[in-house]
Scaffold this motif. Structure first.
Motif, short mmCIF file in Angstrom:
data_model
loop_
_atom_site.label_atom_id
_atom_site.label_comp_id
_atom_site.label_asym_id
_atom_site.label_seq_id
_atom_site.Cartn_x
_atom_site.Cartn_y
_atom_site.Cartn_z
N UNK A 86 4.63 9.94 -7.22
CA UNK A 86 5.83 10.09 -8.06
C UNK A 86 6.99 10.62 -7.23
N UNK A 87 7.15 10.02 -6.06
CA UNK A 87 8.14 10.49 -5.09
C UNK A 87 9.40 9.63 -5.18
N UNK A 88 10.55 10.28 -5.21
CA UNK A 88 11.82 9.56 -5.29
C UNK A 88 12.27 9.16 -3.89
N UNK A 89 12.20 7.87 -3.57
CA UNK A 89 12.63 7.37 -2.27
C UNK A 89 13.43 6.09 -2.46
N UNK A 90 14.21 5.75 -1.46
CA UNK A 90 14.92 4.47 -1.43
C UNK A 90 13.97 3.45 -0.81
N UNK A 91 13.41 2.57 -1.63
CA UNK A 91 12.39 1.64 -1.16
C UNK A 91 12.91 0.67 -0.11
N UNK A 92 14.17 0.26 -0.23
CA UNK A 92 14.73 -0.66 0.76
C UNK A 92 14.80 0.00 2.14
N UNK A 93 15.29 1.24 2.16
CA UNK A 93 15.35 1.97 3.43
C UNK A 93 13.95 2.24 3.97
N UNK A 94 13.05 2.60 3.06
CA UNK A 94 11.68 2.89 3.47
C UNK A 94 11.04 1.67 4.11
N UNK A 95 11.27 0.50 3.52
CA UNK A 95 10.71 -0.74 4.08
C UNK A 95 11.23 -0.98 5.50
N UNK A 112 0.83 -1.20 0.00
CA UNK A 112 0.00 0.00 0.00
C UNK A 112 0.87 1.26 0.00
N UNK A 113 1.93 1.22 0.77
CA UNK A 113 2.85 2.36 0.83
C UNK A 113 3.56 2.54 -0.51
N UNK A 114 3.98 1.43 -1.11
CA UNK A 114 4.66 1.50 -2.41
C UNK A 114 3.73 2.09 -3.47
N UNK A 115 2.46 1.71 -3.42
CA UNK A 115 1.47 2.26 -4.36
C UNK A 115 1.32 3.76 -4.17
N UNK A 116 1.30 4.18 -2.92
CA UNK A 116 1.18 5.60 -2.60
C UNK A 116 2.38 6.38 -3.14
N UNK A 117 3.58 5.83 -2.94
CA UNK A 117 4.81 6.47 -3.43
C UNK A 117 4.76 6.62 -4.95
N UNK A 130 14.73 8.02 10.14
CA UNK A 130 13.60 7.66 9.27
C UNK A 130 13.46 8.70 8.17
N UNK A 131 14.54 8.95 7.45
CA UNK A 131 14.54 10.01 6.45
C UNK A 131 13.54 9.76 5.33
N UNK A 132 13.45 8.52 4.87
CA UNK A 132 12.55 8.21 3.74
C UNK A 132 11.09 8.31 4.18
N UNK A 133 10.80 7.81 5.36
CA UNK A 133 9.42 7.89 5.87
C UNK A 133 9.03 9.34 6.12
N UNK A 134 9.95 10.11 6.69
CA UNK A 134 9.67 11.53 6.95
C UNK A 134 9.39 12.27 5.65
N UNK A 135 10.15 11.94 4.60
CA UNK A 135 9.92 12.58 3.30
C UNK A 135 8.52 12.26 2.78
N UNK A 136 8.13 11.00 2.90
CA UNK A 136 6.80 10.58 2.42
C UNK A 136 5.69 11.21 3.26
N UNK A 137 5.83 11.12 4.57
CA UNK A 137 4.81 11.66 5.46
C UNK A 137 4.67 13.17 5.27
N UNK A 138 5.79 13.86 5.15
CA UNK A 138 5.76 15.31 4.96
C UNK A 138 5.02 15.68 3.69
N UNK A 139 5.22 14.89 2.64
CA UNK A 139 4.56 15.15 1.37
C UNK A 139 3.05 14.98 1.50
N UNK A 140 2.65 13.87 2.12
CA UNK A 140 1.22 13.56 2.23
C UNK A 140 0.48 14.63 3.04
N UNK A 141 1.00 14.95 4.22
CA UNK A 141 0.27 15.85 5.11
C UNK A 141 0.35 17.31 4.68
N UNK A 142 1.19 17.61 3.71
CA UNK A 142 1.23 18.99 3.20
C UNK A 142 0.08 19.27 2.24
#
Length: 745
Positions: A293-302, A284-289, A387-399
Motif C-alpha cells: 500500500x505504498x504511494x509511488x509514481x509507477x511510471x518513474x518506478x518503471x 511483480x514489483x507492482x504487486x509488491x507495491x 532513483x527516488x521511487x525505487x529507493x522508497x520501495x527498497x527502504x520499505x521492504x528491507x526495514x
C-alpha cells in the motif's frame, strides 16, 4: 532496561541495524512500552508515520488483538505490519509439540544435566567411564528453555557421548529426534544472519516446510532411528512412529499458524531477496507495491527499474566480479558472528558448530556472498539518474525484519555489562556503551563542516613533563563515557588521562622514566581503553611489547600481553579481538586478549613493498563492525582496507606520488572511518586532516593545510586523530606538544 532497535536501508551500506535508544522500563505494560516508544521517536526526530513494522517477541503485550503495542500503533499508522520473530516461532514450534512424543526428551536432558552439574564427584565417576571406553571426556551441555533450539545441541552432544553415559547409567535409551531439529536449527540460524530481512522469509520458511513435509509423508526420521525401530516389538514400533508423526505434524501446523498470516507479503517481496535482478518483472514489483500500500509514481518506478536492470547487466559483464565491485563500494559482507557466538558460547564441539554453520551459510555461498540489499544500494548509486521511487520501495521492504536476533544480541551485551565490578553503572552509561559497541561507527553528515581554528584541550604549554604539558604526543583515544582523552605521551614515556575541559591531566601508566621494568614505558605510540576489564592496552614500542595496565586506583605495574613485536598502532573490534600493527614485519595481526599467537589480517609474508599484498611501515589502525581493517601504510603514503579473510588489500586513499595535492598523502598516520565509510586521515607532512569518501580519487582538506606552524589553524606534524560522539574532531599536534579540538559546526 528496554532497548529500542531500528532497521533501516541506507545508500552507503544497505540494511543497517542499530540501537536507537535504551530506556529504563520498570513496568513492561502495553501503555508503558508505547509511551517509551513515542519518547524515543521524538528524541531522535522520527515521525511515527515512518514506522513500517513493529518487531518483537510473539506475546500478547506486543501483538494481542485488543490492547497491544501493535494494535495501539496500528490505530495511528494504518500501513503497519507485524514483524513477528520467526526464530521465536521455530523455537516454540518444537517446544509446544514436544508433549506428543512418548519420551519427554527435554525433561530427561534437564534431569541428566542437573544430575552431574550438582556433584563434582559424579563428574569424576563419569570421566572414569570415558576412560573405560577410551574416549575423550566431553561435558554434557545444558538445554536453555528460552534460547533458540539449544535442545538440538544438547541432544547432539548426548548422542556423541552416549556410550560412556549409558555405561554410567547402565541402561539409558534415547531416540534420535535430532534429524528434524537439525533442519529447523539450520533455518533458525539463517534467520539470525545480520542481512536477513522479510525478503528472505518466503524462501527460508517454504524450504523448511517442504523438508518437514517430505519427512512426514515418507515417515522418514533418519536411518539410525529406522534401525532402532526395526529392532523393537511391532506394537512399540507403531506407537513411536505415531508419536513422531504427530510431533512433526504439530511443528508444521504451528509454523503455518504464523506464516500463513504473512505469506502473501513474504511471497511478494521475495523478489528483493534474489541477486539476479534482471529476472524481475515489473508486474511483480507492482504487486509488491500494492500489497505494501505504498504511494509511488509507477511510471518513474518503471523507468528506474529498467535503468537498474541495464546497469546490473553492464556491471556483470566487467572482468572484475560483481561481488568484488560491491565489496569495494560497500564492504563488510562477513556474516555477523556475534549472534551465532552467543548461541554456542558454551559449546566446545567444533565439529558440531562447523556442521551447523556450514548449513546455515549454504545459501549465502551459493550466491557468491552478495547480499541483495547491498546489491541494490550499489546499483542505485552506480547509475547517474535519481532513483527516488525505487529507493522508497527498497527502504520499505528491507526495514521489515523477520527475527529479533539483533535484539537478543543487545540483551546479551547488556547482561555482560552488568558485572560485579561494574554494577554501579548508570543506565545512561550502559546505553551509551551499547550504542558504541553495536552501532559502532559514528554518523557524520556528508556535508559536515568543522571550525577552522582549533582549541587546545591538552598541552600547549611547550614541551615538558609537568601535568599540564606533553612531549611529542603520539596516540589518542577518546573515552566518551568518562569524557576524557587518553594521550600517549611519547617522549615522557607515559600515558596521560586528561579530562575534557580541565587544565591538566594525570598519569595513569608509566611516568617513572624510560625503562623496561613493568612500571616503566619506553616511547609508547598508542593506547586504548578495554572497557570489559577497565584497563589500558598500551603499545610500548621502545620495549617491543604490548602491555595491559589496570585503571584501578593505585595500579603501578603493567602486564605483558605480547612481546617481541615492533608495535605501532592498536585497535579492537566488537568481539574484543586486539589488532596490532608491526612496523618492522610490515603486517597487522589479530589476537585474543591474553593469547600470544595471532592471525595475520593484513600484509606479512611478502616483505616490505607497495603491492596490494604488502605494506611498508604500517602505523595506526581502524577496525569497523565487519572486522574490516583500515591501515595507515605510512611509507607507501596510502591508506589500505583489508576485508576479513582477504588475501590482499584495497587502496582507499593516496598511493600516488608524495605531495600536497588533494589526490596524494605524505606519510599518513591516524585514521578514522565513519558510518558512511568515509575515511579521515592525519596527513603528517602536509600538516592537515583529509576526508576521503568511498571510491573517490582525491580527498578534501577539512582542517589544517596552512603550512607548518603553531597557530590555531596550523599543525606541526600530525600523529593521531579521533572524534567524540558529537562529531568533534581531536588531533595530536606532535611537534607543538598539544591536542587540538575542532568543533563540528
Amino acid at each position: 532496561m528496554f532497548p529500542f532497535i531500528i532497521n533501516r536501508f541506507t545508500l552507503q551500506s544497505g540494511l543497517v541495524k542499530s540501537v536507537l535508544e535504551v530506556t529504563n522500563q520498570p513496568r513492561e505494560t502495553t501503555d508503558d512500552i508505547v509511551a517509551s516508544l513515542r519518547d524515543v521517536l521524538k528524541m531522535n526526530g522520527i515521525d511515527i508515520q515512518y514506522i513500517t513494522p513493529i518487531g518483537a517477541d510473539n506475546t500478547n503485550t506486543n501483538f494481542g488483538h485488543n490492547h497491544s503495542v501493535f494494535s495501539l500503533i496500528k490505530s495511528e499508522v494504518s500501513n503497519l505490519f507485524k514483524g513477528n520473530c520467526y526464530c521465536h516461532i521455530l523455537n516454540s514450534s518444537v517446544k509446544i509439540s514436544h508433549h506428543l512424543l512418548l519420551v519427554d526428551i527435554e525433561s530427561s536432558l534437564s534431569q541428566l544435566y542437573c544430575h552431574f552439574s550438582s556433584s563434582s564427584k559424579r563428574v569424576a565417576e563419569l570421566k572414569e567411564y570415558f576412560e573405560f571406553v577410551q574416549e575423550d571426556y566431553l561435558c554434557l551441555l545444558q538445554h536453555i528453555e528460552i534460547r533458540w533450539l539449544t535442545l538440538y545441541i544438547s541432544i547432539a552432544r548426548l548422542l556423541k557421548v552416549y556410550d560412556p553415559s549409558s555405561a554410567y547409567f547402565l541402561n539409558m535409551d534415547i531416540e534420535d529426534e535430532a534429524k528434524f531439529l537439525f533442519d529447523i536449527q539450520t533455518k533458525n540460524l539463517e534467520l539470525q544472519r545480520y542481512g536477513t530481512s522479510i525478503a528472505d522469509l518466503h524462501r527460508i520458511i517454504t524450504s523448511l516446510l517442504k523438508k518437514l513435509n517430505d519427512r512426514l509423508e515418507q515417515k522418514y526420521f533418519g536411518q539410525q532411528t529406522r534401525i532402532l525401530l526395526n529392532a523393537m516389538p511391532e506394537d512399540v514400533h507403531e506407537k513411536l512412529i505415531s508419536s513422531f508423526v504427530k510431533y512433526l505434524g504439530s511443528i508444521i501446523q504451528y509454523i503455518h499458524k504464523y506464516y500463513d498470516e504473512h505469506s502473501l507479503l513474504a511471497e511478494s517481496v521475495a523478489i528483493f531477496g534474489i541477486t539476479e535482478i534482471d529476472q524481475i518483472k515489473f508486474d511483480q514489483i507492482a504487486k509488491c507495491v500494492a500489497i505494501l500500500n505504498l504511494a509511488v509514481d509507477h511510471d518513474k518506478l518503471f523507468e528506474e527499474i529498467i535503468s537498474l536492470q541495464n546497469t546490473y547487466k553492464e556491471v556483470n559483464s566487467y572482468r572484475e566480479s560483481l561481488f568484488v565491485q560491491i565489496e569495494k563500494y560497500v564492504g563488510g559482507h562477513e556474516i555477523k558472528k556475534q549472534m551465532v557466538n552467543e548461541v554456542f558460547e558454551e559449546l566446545d564441539d567444533e565439529e558440531l558448530v562447523n556442521k551447523i554453520l556450514t548449513q546455515a551459510q549454504n545459501h549465502q555461498d551459493s550466491c557468491h556472498k552478495i547480499r541483495p540489499d547491498q546489491l541494490w544500494t550499489f546499483l542505485i548509486i552506480k547509475i547517474t539518474t535519481h532513483c527516488d521511487e525505487t529507493t522508497k520501495l527498497i527502504s520499505y521492504v528491507y526495514s521489515i525484519s523477520c527475527s529479533n536476533a539483533f535484539t537478543e544480541d543487545v540483551f546479551s551485551h547488556m547482561k555482560h555489562l552488568w558485572t560485579n565490578s561494574r554494577n554501579s553503572m548508570l543506565s545512561e552509561t550502559v546505553a551509551a556503551e551499547l550504542k558504541i559497541r553495536l552501532n559502532f561507527l559514528l554518523n557524520i553528515p556528508s556535508d559536515a563542516r568543522w571550525d577552522q581554528k582549533g582549541i587546545t584541550v591538552a598541552g600547549g604549554h611547550g614541551r615538558g613533563s609537568a601535568t599540564n604539558q606533553l612531549s611529542y604526543p603520539y596516540g589518542l583515544f577518546i573515552d566518551d563515557d568518562d569524557e576524557a582523552m587518553i594521550i600517549t605521551d611519547y617522549s615522557n614515556h607515559r600515558i596521560v588521562k586528561w579530562k575534557i575541559g580541565e587544565k591538566s591531566g594525570h598519569i595513569v601508566a608509566g611516568g617513572s622514566g624510560q625503562g623496561d621494568r613493568l612500571y616503566q614505558l619506553s616511547y609508547p605510540t598508542d593506547a586504548l581503553v578495554d572497557k570489559n576489564t577497565d584497563s589500558l592496552i598500551i603499545c610500548d614500542q621502545g620495549n617491543k611489547r604490548v602491555l595491559q595496565w589496570s585503571l584501578s586506583s593505585g595500579t603501578t605495574l603493567g602486564t605483558i600481553l605480547k612481546d617481541d613485536i615492533h608495535c605501532y598502532g592498536l585497535a579492537t573490534d566488537y568481539q574484543r579481538y586486539l589488532y596490532i600493527s608491526d612496523e618492522i614485519r610490515d603486517e597487522v595481526r589479530r589476537y585474543r586478549i591474553g593469547e600470544k599467537s595471532g592471525i595475520l589480517v593484513a600484509g606479512g609474508g611478502f616483505g616490505e613493498g607497495h603491492g596490494l599484498k604488502q605494506l611498508n611501515c604500517p602505523t595506526y589502525l581502524f577496525v569497523d563492525q565487519h572486522q574490516t581493517v583500515y591501515v595507515s601504510d605510512s611509507l607507501n603514503h596510502r591508506v589500505m582496507k583489508w576485508h576479513a579473510g582477504a588475501k590482499e588489500g584495497i587502496i582507499v586513499a593516496g598511493g600516488q606520488n608524495v605531495s600536497n595535492a588533494r589526490a596524494e598523502l605524505w606519510d599518513p598516520k591516524g585514521v578514522f572511518v565513519d558510518a558512511s565509510g568515509i575515511v579521515y586521515i592525519a596527513d603528517v607532512y602536509n600538516h592537515r586532516v583529509v576526508r576521503w569518501p568511498q571510491g573517490a580519487k582525491q580527498g578534501t582538506v577539512i582542517v589544517g593545510g596552512n603550512y607548518v606552524g603553531a597557530r590555531e589553524n596550523q599543525f606541526n606534524e600530525l600523529r593521531d586523530l579521533s572524534f567524540d560522539r558529537h562529531g568533534n574532531l581531536y588531533t595530536v599536534d606532535h611537534r607543538n606538544h598539544r591536542i587540538q579540538r575542532f568543533s563540528l559546526k
